[in-house]
Design a protein around this motif. Structure first.
Motif, PDB file in Angstrom:
ATOM      1  N   TYR A 169       0.848  -1.183   0.000  1.00 12.48           N
ATOM      2  CA  TYR A 169       0.000   0.000   0.000  1.00 12.48           C
ATOM      3  C   TYR A 169       0.890   1.240   0.000  1.00 12.48           C
ATOM      4  N   THR A 170       0.546   2.227  -0.817  1.00  9.23           N
ATOM      5  CA  THR A 170       1.222   3.518  -0.794  1.00  9.23           C
ATOM      6  C   THR A 170       0.220   4.554  -0.285  1.00  9.23           C
ATOM      7  N   VAL A 171       0.537   5.144   0.849  1.00  8.00           N
ATOM      8  CA  VAL A 171      -0.358   6.100   1.492  1.00  8.00           C
ATOM      9  C   VAL A 171       0.236   7.495   1.374  1.00  8.00           C
ATOM     10  N   LYS A 172      -0.525   8.407   0.781  1.00  6.90           N
ATOM     11  CA  LYS A 172      -0.079   9.792   0.641  1.00  6.90           C
ATOM     12  C   LYS A 172      -0.859  10.676   1.600  1.00  6.90           C
ATOM     13  N   SER A 173      -0.154  11.646   2.195  1.00  7.50           N
ATOM     14  CA  SER A 173      -0.809  12.550   3.122  1.00  7.50           C
ATOM     15  C   SER A 173      -0.415  13.992   2.820  1.00  7.50           C
ATOM     16  N   ILE A 174      -1.369  14.892   2.971  1.00  9.95           N
ATOM     17  CA  ILE A 174      -1.132  16.321   2.774  1.00  9.95           C
ATOM     18  C   ILE A 174      -1.212  16.995   4.140  1.00  9.95           C
ATOM     19  N   PHE A 175      -0.144  17.671   4.518  1.00  4.10           N
ATOM     20  CA  PHE A 175      -0.084  18.281   5.840  1.00  4.10           C
ATOM     21  C   PHE A 175      -0.394  19.774   5.757  1.00  4.10           C
ATOM     22  N   VAL A 176      -1.408  20.215   6.504  1.00  2.00           N
ATOM     23  CA  VAL A 176      -1.722  21.642   6.631  1.00  2.00           C
ATOM     24  C   VAL A 176      -2.088  21.911   8.085  1.00  2.00           C
ATOM     25  N   THR A 177      -1.897  23.153   8.517  1.00  2.00           N
ATOM     26  CA  THR A 177      -2.241  23.524   9.899  1.00  2.00           C
ATOM     27  C   THR A 177      -3.460  24.436   9.937  1.00  2.00           C
ATOM     28  N   ASP A 178      -3.835  24.966   8.798  1.00  2.00           N
ATOM     29  CA  ASP A 178      -4.954  25.897   8.740  1.00  2.00           C
ATOM     30  C   ASP A 178      -6.239  25.143   8.378  1.00  2.00           C
ATOM     31  N   TYR A 179      -7.273  25.297   9.219  1.00  2.12           N
ATOM     32  CA  TYR A 179      -8.512  24.561   9.010  1.00  2.12           C
ATOM     33  C   TYR A 179      -9.186  24.929   7.691  1.00  2.12           C
ATOM     34  N   SER A 180      -9.174  26.223   7.367  1.00  3.61           N
ATOM     35  CA  SER A 180      -9.828  26.655   6.132  1.00  3.61           C
ATOM     36  C   SER A 180      -9.137  26.072   4.911  1.00  3.61           C
ATOM     37  N   LYS A 181      -7.807  25.941   5.010  1.00  2.00           N
ATOM     38  CA  LYS A 181      -7.078  25.360   3.884  1.00  2.00           C
ATOM     39  C   LYS A 181      -7.401  23.868   3.759  1.00  2.00           C
ATOM     40  N   ALA A 182      -7.562  23.230   4.901  1.00  2.00           N
ATOM     41  CA  ALA A 182      -7.935  21.817   4.884  1.00  2.00           C
ATOM     42  C   ALA A 182      -9.301  21.636   4.215  1.00  2.00           C
ATOM     43  N   GLU A 183     -10.252  22.543   4.558  1.00  2.00           N
ATOM     44  CA  GLU A 183     -11.570  22.490   3.922  1.00  2.00           C
ATOM     45  C   GLU A 183     -11.465  22.738   2.420  1.00  2.00           C
ATOM     46  N   GLU A 184     -10.591  23.649   2.056  1.00  3.32           N
ATOM     47  CA  GLU A 184     -10.373  23.967   0.638  1.00  3.32           C
ATOM     48  C   GLU A 184      -9.924  22.722  -0.120  1.00  3.32           C
ATOM     49  N   ILE A 185      -8.994  21.986   0.473  1.00  2.00           N
ATOM     50  CA  ILE A 185      -8.485  20.772  -0.160  1.00  2.00           C
ATOM     51  C   ILE A 185      -9.595  19.722  -0.284  1.00  2.00           C
ATOM     52  N   VAL A 186     -10.355  19.551   0.799  1.00  2.00           N
ATOM     53  CA  VAL A 186     -11.436  18.562   0.798  1.00  2.00           C
ATOM     54  C   VAL A 186     -12.483  18.913  -0.249  1.00  2.00           C
ATOM     55  N   ASN A 187     -12.837  20.194  -0.334  1.00  2.00           N
ATOM     56  CA  ASN A 187     -13.846  20.626  -1.300  1.00  2.00           C
ATOM     57  C   ASN A 187     -13.375  20.380  -2.735  1.00  2.00           C
ATOM     58  N   LYS A 188     -12.099  20.682  -3.004  1.00  2.00           N
ATOM     59  CA  LYS A 188     -11.560  20.456  -4.346  1.00  2.00           C
ATOM     60  C   LYS A 188     -11.596  18.970  -4.689  1.00  2.00           C
ATOM     61  N   TYR A 189     -11.261  18.161  -3.688  1.00  2.00           N
ATOM     62  CA  TYR A 189     -11.268  16.713  -3.934  1.00  2.00           C
ATOM     63  C   TYR A 189     -12.690  16.221  -4.203  1.00  2.00           C
ATOM     64  N   ASN A 190     -13.645  16.711  -3.393  1.00  2.00           N
ATOM     65  CA  ASN A 190     -15.042  16.298  -3.574  1.00  2.00           C
ATOM     66  C   ASN A 190     -15.613  16.773  -4.907  1.00  2.00           C
ATOM     67  N   GLU A 191     -15.036  17.857  -5.430  1.00  2.00           N
ATOM     68  CA  GLU A 191     -15.501  18.384  -6.716  1.00  2.00           C
ATOM     69  C   GLU A 191     -14.860  17.673  -7.902  1.00  2.00           C
ATOM     70  N   GLY A 192     -13.943  16.737  -7.595  1.00  2.00           N
ATOM     71  CA  GLY A 192     -13.376  15.924  -8.668  1.00  2.00           C
ATOM     72  C   GLY A 192     -11.905  16.103  -8.935  1.00  2.00           C
ATOM     73  N   THR A 193     -11.230  16.981  -8.194  1.00  2.00           N
ATOM     74  CA  THR A 193      -9.790  17.152  -8.401  1.00  2.00           C
ATOM     75  C   THR A 193      -9.057  15.909  -7.924  1.00  2.00           C
ATOM     76  N   ASP A 194      -8.168  15.391  -8.746  1.00  2.00           N
ATOM     77  CA  ASP A 194      -7.407  14.189  -8.412  1.00  2.00           C
ATOM     78  C   ASP A 194      -6.523  14.438  -7.193  1.00  2.00           C
ATOM     79  N   PHE A 195      -6.427  13.431  -6.311  1.00  2.00           N
ATOM     80  CA  PHE A 195      -5.648  13.609  -5.084  1.00  2.00           C
ATOM     81  C   PHE A 195      -4.181  13.881  -5.388  1.00  2.00           C
ATOM     82  N   ASP A 196      -3.618  13.214  -6.396  1.00  2.00           N
ATOM     83  CA  ASP A 196      -2.209  13.438  -6.731  1.00  2.00           C
ATOM     84  C   ASP A 196      -1.974  14.879  -7.154  1.00  2.00           C
ATOM     85  N   THR A 197      -2.981  15.462  -7.827  1.00  2.00           N
ATOM     86  CA  THR A 197      -2.871  16.865  -8.239  1.00  2.00           C
ATOM     87  C   THR A 197      -2.842  17.764  -7.010  1.00  2.00           C
TER      88      THR A 197
END
Length: 216
Positions: A169-197
């Motif tokens: 298994y290859t597990v990738k993680s994105i580290f952020v400390t800002d909650y709003s930025k974390a939400e931004e990433i989640v929203n982009k992913y839910n909208e279809g942006t590829d995780f690797d991108t």
């Protein structure tokens, strides 16, 4: 030295049902099921409960587990039969220890023991044999020391089989400390942006390099 006969439907010898015969010693169905249960537990500890859906080069996981149980019985029984030759036996304390372990193991099997025809006597036989096997093994290997070259040679011949029991298994993680930025990433992913991108886009955004870890 070894003669093993596997009976698919089981045989009956007087009042005892047996499924294996090793060096003329009949192995009862109950005793075999103890080893099969150990093989099942070992398989699931490595590959989880979904390992039973795995194909092992044309063999089902169930068949591989059965073969593993048979191999374990053969090894233990042959070693136990050699105990006298190596002047190895169980002390009274060891026999009591095996008896206590057998009772604990039998109780832990619960309804499985009843369903599979396992008796306390079956488990006691297994515990005695396994303890005797351990003592024979220690006696035989007491003066043996494998060289690094021997170890490496063995590993090279066996590593393909070892790897069959593992998934990568290859597990990738994105580290952020800002909650709003974390939400931004989640929203982009839910909208279809590829995780690797997203992984590349937010690389070292917080001064910490994103990680991609491989585990087995």
């Amino acid at each position: 030295m070894l003669s093993a006969l596997i009976m698919v439907t089981g045989c009956s010898s007087k009042d005892t049902e047996y499924v294996l015969k090793i060096n003329d010693e009949q192995i009862s169905k109950g005793e075999f099921m103890v080893y099969l249960n150990e093989a099942r537990a070992n398989f699931e500890s490595v590959g989880g409960t979904d390992i039973w859906e795995t194909d092992f080069e044309g063999m089902t996981a169930e068949d591989v587990a059965k073969n593993s149980a048979v191999n374990a019985i053969e090894l233990v029984k042959i070693s136990a039969s050699k105990a006298a030759e190596f002047q190895v036996s169980l002390t009274d304390d060891e026999k009591e220890q095996a008896k206590t372990q057998a009772k604990t193991t039998f109780d832990s099997l619960g309804t499985y023991a009843e369903e599979m025809g396992i008796t306390l006597s079956d488990v006691e036989n297994v515990m005695n044999d396994q303890m005797l096997y351990s003592k024979v093994y220690e006696k035989v290997t007491a003066d043996f020391e494998a060289s690094e070259a021997d170890f490496n040679a063995y590993y090279e011949t066996q590593k393909a089989d070892f790897m069959d029991y593992y998934k990568e298994y290859t597990v990738k993680s994105i580290f952020v400390t800002d909650y709003s930025k974390a939400e931004e990433i989640v929203n982009k992913y839910n909208e279809g942006t590829d995780f690797d991108t997203l992984f590349d886009e937010y690389e070292e955004q917080e001064g910490v390099e994103n990680e991609a870890q491989t585990s087995y």
